[in-house]
Write an enzyme that holds these catalytic residues in place. Structure first.
Site, short mmCIF file in Angstrom:
data_model
loop_
_atom_site.label_atom_id
_atom_site.label_comp_id
_atom_site.label_asym_id
_atom_site.label_seq_id
_atom_site.Cartn_x
_atom_site.Cartn_y
_atom_site.Cartn_z
N ASP A 1 0.82 -1.17 -0.03
CA ASP A 1 0.06 -0.05 -0.03
C ASP A 1 0.84 1.45 -0.05
O ASP A 1 1.91 1.21 0.87
CB ASP A 1 -0.89 0.01 1.19
CG ASP A 1 -2.00 1.03 1.19
OD1 ASP A 1 -1.81 2.07 0.57
OD2 ASP A 1 -3.07 0.82 1.85
N ASN B 1 1.46 5.45 -10.37
CA ASN B 1 0.18 5.77 -10.90
C ASN B 1 -1.06 5.58 -10.03
O ASN B 1 -2.20 6.13 -9.98
CB ASN B 1 0.04 4.56 -11.92
CG ASN B 1 -1.53 4.43 -12.40
OD1 ASN B 1 -1.98 5.44 -13.29
ND2 ASN B 1 -2.21 3.41 -12.17
N TYR C 1 -9.73 15.94 -5.37
CA TYR C 1 -8.75 15.19 -6.20
C TYR C 1 -7.98 16.30 -6.90
O TYR C 1 -6.81 16.06 -6.92
CB TYR C 1 -9.66 14.49 -7.48
CG TYR C 1 -8.67 13.84 -8.61
CD1 TYR C 1 -7.94 12.81 -8.24
CD2 TYR C 1 -8.85 14.13 -9.80
CE1 TYR C 1 -7.11 12.07 -9.21
CE2 TYR C 1 -8.10 13.79 -10.80
CZ TYR C 1 -7.17 12.44 -10.44
OH TYR C 1 -6.48 12.01 -11.31
N LYS D 1 -3.70 16.83 -6.32
CA LYS D 1 -2.93 16.72 -7.59
C LYS D 1 -2.03 17.86 -7.95
O LYS D 1 -0.87 17.70 -8.47
CB LYS D 1 -3.91 16.23 -8.86
CG LYS D 1 -4.20 14.87 -8.83
CD LYS D 1 -3.20 13.79 -8.95
CE LYS D 1 -3.83 12.30 -9.41
NZ LYS D 1 -2.52 11.43 -9.61
N VAL E 1 -9.31 9.83 -19.33
CA VAL E 1 -9.18 8.57 -19.76
C VAL E 1 -10.60 7.71 -19.23
O VAL E 1 -11.02 7.90 -18.11
CB VAL E 1 -8.11 7.80 -19.36
CG1 VAL E 1 -7.94 6.23 -19.80
CG2 VAL E 1 -6.72 8.52 -19.64
N THR F 1 -11.90 4.91 -17.68
CA THR F 1 -11.34 3.71 -16.64
C THR F 1 -12.46 3.38 -15.62
O THR F 1 -11.94 2.68 -14.93
CB THR F 1 -10.26 4.41 -15.50
OG1 THR F 1 -10.58 5.29 -14.83
CG2 THR F 1 -8.78 4.70 -16.68
#
Length: 267
Positions: A59, A87, A167, A171, A200, A202
């Site tokens: 983790d 990632n 988020y 980032k 993307v 996902t």
């Protein structure tokens, strides 16, 4: 030339696709890090076909586990690592459509912010520090951290995207983290890069209503500044483009924040 790669967050999506494409080159050594190996069925299936994949359980928020993973990689690579790809990330898709003022419960907002920061910033720091000595001894000396265009204040202002705030905020802090490392280790020839994969698709199937709402909000916002935007790309398309950028990096690129196009075109 044979290369060694460590990728975090490889159970699905972009991380799994990195493993898929990199392991297709049989001379590569690919180390896939996941939190829970037993539930990473697609990764296990891929590793059963490609013998150059090693799956490690750790983790990113647990530094001791990441150090143990680095020690395990070192056994296979004789103490070196060419490319580290950070990632693993956290985004709460359930609350992704909310702005900072939209949360009904301040404790929920606080939890989203803290968890985003713990995984997206502290987790990356743990990962880099754990593998740094191996990267120093590697030939390629590249540390790639997957960021996002929603961490670019100018792009966000132009698009009007106020949602997915925890988020984006985490980032943006991540991008500064990359800059700090790049400054410190440029004299040692290590390349650090914050790389956006583009927008993307996902999402796991079936797609939840919250995930659909979040994607629709992002798509609508992007089209305000990029009217020709055709929607999300696939993980395969994204990773292919990202690897092209990664392969072309030189030390002069260290500290950069760019997209899968190699520029500031985030989609």
């Amino acid at each position: 030339m044979a290369k060694s790669y460590v990728i975090t967050g490889t159970s699905k999506g972009i991380g799994l696709e990195f493993v898929r494409q990199l392991s297709a080159v049989t001379t590569n050594q690919v180390f896939a890090i996941v939190r829970n190996k037993s539930t990473s069925t697609n990764l296990i299936e891929l590793a059963s076909k490609n013998k150059n994949i090693q799956i490690l359980e750790a983790d990113v928020t647990n530094y001791a586990q990441m150090k143990a993973a680095a020690a395990e990689v070192s056994k296979y690579t004789e103490g070196t690592l060419d490319v580290l790809v950070n990632n693993a990330a956290f985004v709460n898709r359930k609350h992704g459509g909310l702005g900072l003022a939209d949360y009904k419960d301040d404790d929920v907002l606080r939890k989203d912010l803290l968890e985003s920061f713990e995984v997206n910033v502290i987790g990356v720091i743990h990962s880099i520090n754990a593998f740094l000595d191996l990267v120093k001894a590697g030939q390629t000396k590249k540390v790639i951290t997957i960021s996002t265009g929603v961490a670019d204040p100018d792009a966000i202002w132009g698009s009007g995207l106020y949602q997915a705030a925890p988020y984006g905020i985490s980032k943006a802090a991540l991008n500064m983290t990359v800059t700090k490392y790049a400054i410190q280790f440029k004299p040692e020839g290590i390349i650090f890069l914050a790389l956006s994969p583009g927008l993307v698709d996902t999402a796991e199937r079936p797609v939840s209503p919250q995930a659909i709402a979040m994607l629709q909000a992002m798509t609508a916002s992007i089209r305000k500044s990029v009217p020709t935007f055709n929607g999300p790309i696939t993980p395969e398309e994204s990773v292919r483009a990202q690897l092209n950028v990664i392969d072309g990096l030189t030390l002069e690129d260290t500290g950069g924040f760019i997209s899968h196009h190699g520029n500031k075109n985030w989609v």
